[in-house]
Scaffold this motif. Structure first.
Motif, mmCIF file in Angstrom:
data_model
loop_
_atom_site.group_PDB
_atom_site.id
_atom_site.type_symbol
_atom_site.label_atom_id
_atom_site.label_comp_id
_atom_site.label_asym_id
_atom_site.label_seq_id
_atom_site.Cartn_x
_atom_site.Cartn_y
_atom_site.Cartn_z
ATOM 1 N N ARG A 32 0.836 -1.212 0.000
ATOM 2 C CA ARG A 32 0.000 0.000 0.000
ATOM 3 C C ARG A 32 0.869 1.259 0.000
ATOM 4 N NH1 ARG A 32 -2.804 -3.549 3.443
ATOM 5 N NH2 ARG A 32 -4.661 -4.305 2.354
ATOM 6 N N HIS A 36 0.971 4.281 -2.900
ATOM 7 C CA HIS A 36 0.811 5.720 -2.652
ATOM 8 C C HIS A 36 1.970 6.517 -3.246
ATOM 9 C CE1 HIS A 36 -2.920 5.855 -0.365
ATOM 10 N NE2 HIS A 36 -2.548 4.701 0.172
ATOM 11 N N GLU A 61 -7.088 -2.649 -5.911
ATOM 12 C CA GLU A 61 -6.719 -1.716 -4.852
ATOM 13 C C GLU A 61 -5.681 -0.710 -5.354
ATOM 14 O OE1 GLU A 61 -5.095 -1.708 -0.233
ATOM 15 O OE2 GLU A 61 -5.534 -3.633 -1.200
ATOM 16 N N THR A 62 -4.684 -1.187 -6.089
ATOM 17 C CA THR A 62 -3.660 -0.306 -6.665
ATOM 18 C C THR A 62 -4.312 0.730 -7.585
ATOM 19 O OG1 THR A 62 -1.982 -2.059 -6.545
ATOM 20 C CG2 THR A 62 -1.570 -0.261 -8.104
#
Length: 195
Positions: A32, A36, A61-62
């Motif tokens: 994660r 970011h 999610e990415t």
């Protein structure tokens, strides 16, 4: 059309030392953080107008983080899922040794797809994506195997070509297709991870 090919961040499968493929693992905390950092770089240097992404968790999610950071829509596409490795999905590398690797491009791992089927699936979705020419810059967020197939397609490499493009966690490849040329700006850049 400018095309960003972006691999997902580190997933739980990476630290469990298991085959991933179609096994649907989420990102790790490290993954994660990588995402970011990548999203900040993409926003500042080459923001896409739309994102195409695999539906598997580590990529969705990415892509979601990237879309939120950049402020653009996502089109989730099942055809961008990783190679279907059938019975090997989720197995430890040691356990997986019980199953023989296919010797020929047309052979499948039990419950999976052949390398020819995989390449043709990616060729087909890449053609579909390229036909959406109303965009100047797009991002395709996917898996290492998918990005390899996309680059092989971009370079017009035959399906029999045994050549591998390294793709690190959140690695960015930046290519461009114009009416006259094909341009490689860079491949597998992970400069954002060194900050």
């Amino acid at each position: 059309m400018e095309i960003l090919l972006i691999r997902h961040g580190e997933s739980e499968a990476d630290i469990l030392n298991v085959h991933e493929g179609r096994a649907d693992f989420p990102l790790t905390a490290k993954g994660r953080n990588q995402v970011h950092l990548m999203a900040a770089r993409v926003k500042n240097e080459f923001p896409p107008e739309i994102i195409w992404a695999s539906t598997l968790q580590r990529v969705s999610e990415t892509a979601s983080v990237l879309a939120e950071k950049v402020g653009c829509p996502i089109h989730f596409e099942e055809e961008l899922m990783e190679y279907n490795n059938g019975i090997l999905a989720g197995l430890s590398f040691k356990e997986a040794k019980k199953y023989p690797n296919p010797k020929y491009l047309h052979e499948r791992i039990e419950g999976g797809e052949s390398h020819i089927e995989f390449r043709m699936r990616i060729e087909s979705i890449f053609s579909k994506i390229l036909s959406s020419a109303q965009y100047n810059r797009i991002a395709i967020v996917a898996h290492g195997g998918v990005i390899n197939c996309l680059l092989r397609s971009f370079f017009h490499m035959p399906v029999t070509k045994d050549f591998y493009f390294k793709n690190g966690d959140t690695g960015i490849s930046y290519i461009e297709i114009t009416e006259q040329d094909k341009v490689v700006h860079f491949l597998n850049s992970i400069a954002h991870l060194s900050k």
